[in-house]
Design a protein around this motif. Structure first.
Motif, PDB file in Angstrom:
ATOM      1  N   ASN A 132       0.830  -1.216   0.000  1.00  0.00           N
ATOM      2  CA  ASN A 132       0.000   0.000   0.000  1.00  0.00           C
ATOM      3  C   ASN A 132       0.857   1.256   0.000  1.00  0.00           C
ATOM      4  O   ASN A 132       0.533   2.246  -0.679  1.00  0.00           O
ATOM      5  N   ASN A 136       0.950   4.024  -3.016  1.00  0.00           N
ATOM      6  CA  ASN A 136       0.728   5.435  -2.736  1.00  0.00           C
ATOM      7  C   ASN A 136       1.836   6.304  -3.324  1.00  0.00           C
ATOM      8  O   ASN A 136       1.566   7.328  -3.977  1.00  0.00           O
ATOM      9  N   ASP A 178      -4.154  -7.135  -8.522  1.00  0.00           N
ATOM     10  CA  ASP A 178      -5.127  -7.020  -7.446  1.00  0.00           C
ATOM     11  C   ASP A 178      -4.681  -5.982  -6.420  1.00  0.00           C
ATOM     12  O   ASP A 178      -4.146  -6.307  -5.363  1.00  0.00           O
ATOM     13  N   ILE A 179      -4.901  -4.713  -6.760  1.00  0.00           N
ATOM     14  CA  ILE A 179      -4.642  -3.612  -5.847  1.00  0.00           C
ATOM     15  C   ILE A 179      -5.779  -2.604  -5.975  1.00  0.00           C
ATOM     16  O   ILE A 179      -6.520  -2.610  -6.953  1.00  0.00           O
ATOM     17  N   GLU A 180      -5.900  -1.750  -4.974  1.00  0.00           N
ATOM     18  CA  GLU A 180      -6.828  -0.630  -5.079  1.00  0.00           C
ATOM     19  C   GLU A 180      -6.112   0.511  -5.783  1.00  0.00           C
ATOM     20  O   GLU A 180      -4.995   0.874  -5.420  1.00  0.00           O
ATOM     21  N   ARG A 181      -6.762   1.050  -6.794  1.00  0.00           N
ATOM     22  CA  ARG A 181      -6.151   2.112  -7.592  1.00  0.00           C
ATOM     23  C   ARG A 181      -6.882   3.432  -7.396  1.00  0.00           C
ATOM     24  O   ARG A 181      -8.108   3.457  -7.275  1.00  0.00           O
ATOM     25  N   LYS A 182      -6.107   4.497  -7.396  1.00  0.00           N
ATOM     26  CA  LYS A 182      -6.666   5.833  -7.332  1.00  0.00           C
ATOM     27  C   LYS A 182      -7.333   6.168  -8.650  1.00  0.00           C
ATOM     28  O   LYS A 182      -6.886   5.732  -9.712  1.00  0.00           O
ATOM     29  N   GLU A 183      -8.391   6.951  -8.589  1.00  0.00           N
ATOM     30  CA  GLU A 183      -9.069   7.355  -9.823  1.00  0.00           C
ATOM     31  C   GLU A 183      -8.256   8.444 -10.519  1.00  0.00           C
ATOM     32  O   GLU A 183      -8.091   9.552 -10.007  1.00  0.00           O
TER      33      GLU A 183
END
Length: 213
Positions: A132, A136, A178-183
């Motif tokens: 994470n 970032n 499989d990660i959360e991505r910023k818009e």
């Protein structure tokens, strides 16, 4: 005829092959590295004492290694003034600036800190906090490109150049792990344009399942 040593699932090899595809150059490529082995042989040592891929040989010339140097060689020898300016020193420096920025701030910040930790590390061994944190930091650099795309269609301006090779080749993996991505809507629009390019489809949008832990 170009000869390339390097497996097609290597991100650096993908950057090279994408460039070769965009320039329409004939080539022969050999799968070397990772599960294919070959980098520990005496023969490969004479091609590249660092034992890394890719390596390129143009005809009977001395083999070249280091992806950025290879890309610039191909651009200098084979590209037109749209892709790589041979007549405008400032424009070429601008392309080189964004190419170097992409290598140091995008490719290096993504491959080992994020991709290896997510894809090449077993689930039970993954350091989620480190992943994470790396995502970032990586996305802070992507925000620079996001701002750039407010004014331009491509990284170095409104024409597709070598800088887009250095920058764009990591985006397929960024958008498919499989990660959360910023818009980042402008970045995604840019990526969508890359996905329409036949050479990107052939050499970058390929499975990396063989690299999974």
């Amino acid at each position: 005829m170009l000869t390339i040593w390097g497996r097609r699932t290597s991100s650096n090899v993908q950057a090279l092959m994408w460039c070769i595809g965009e320039l329409g150059l004939p080539y022969q490529r050999y799968d070397i590295g990772h599960k294919y082995g070959g980098t520990d042989t005496d023969e490969f040592y004479h091609l590249n004492p660092n034992r890394t891929v890719p390596v390129l040989q143009d005809g009977n010339s001395e083999p070249l290694w280091e992806t950025g140097a290879i890309l610039r060689y191909l651009a200098n020898k084979y590209a037109n003034d749209t892709f790589w300016s041979n007549n405008d020193e400032y424009r070429r420096a601008n392309i080189e600036r964004w190419s170097e920025w992409s290598k140091l701030n995008i490719a290096l910040a993504f491959t080992a800190p994020i991709f290896w930790r997510v894809v090449r590390t077993p689930i039970k061994s993954r350091d989620i906090e480190a992943i994470n944190s790396s995502v970032n930091l990586f996305e802070k650099k992507l925000e620079i490109a996001e701002e750039r795309f407010k004014k331009y269609q491509f990284l170095a301006g409104n024409e597709f150049t070598l800088a887009d090779i250095q920058f764009g080749h990591v985006l397929y993996r960024y958008y498919n792990i499989d990660i959360e991505r910023k818009e980042l809507p402008r970045l995604y629009e840019y990526y969508s344009r890359l996905m329409k390019r036949p050479a990107f489809q052939e050499h970058v949008m390929i499975s990396y399942d063989e690299l999974r832990a």
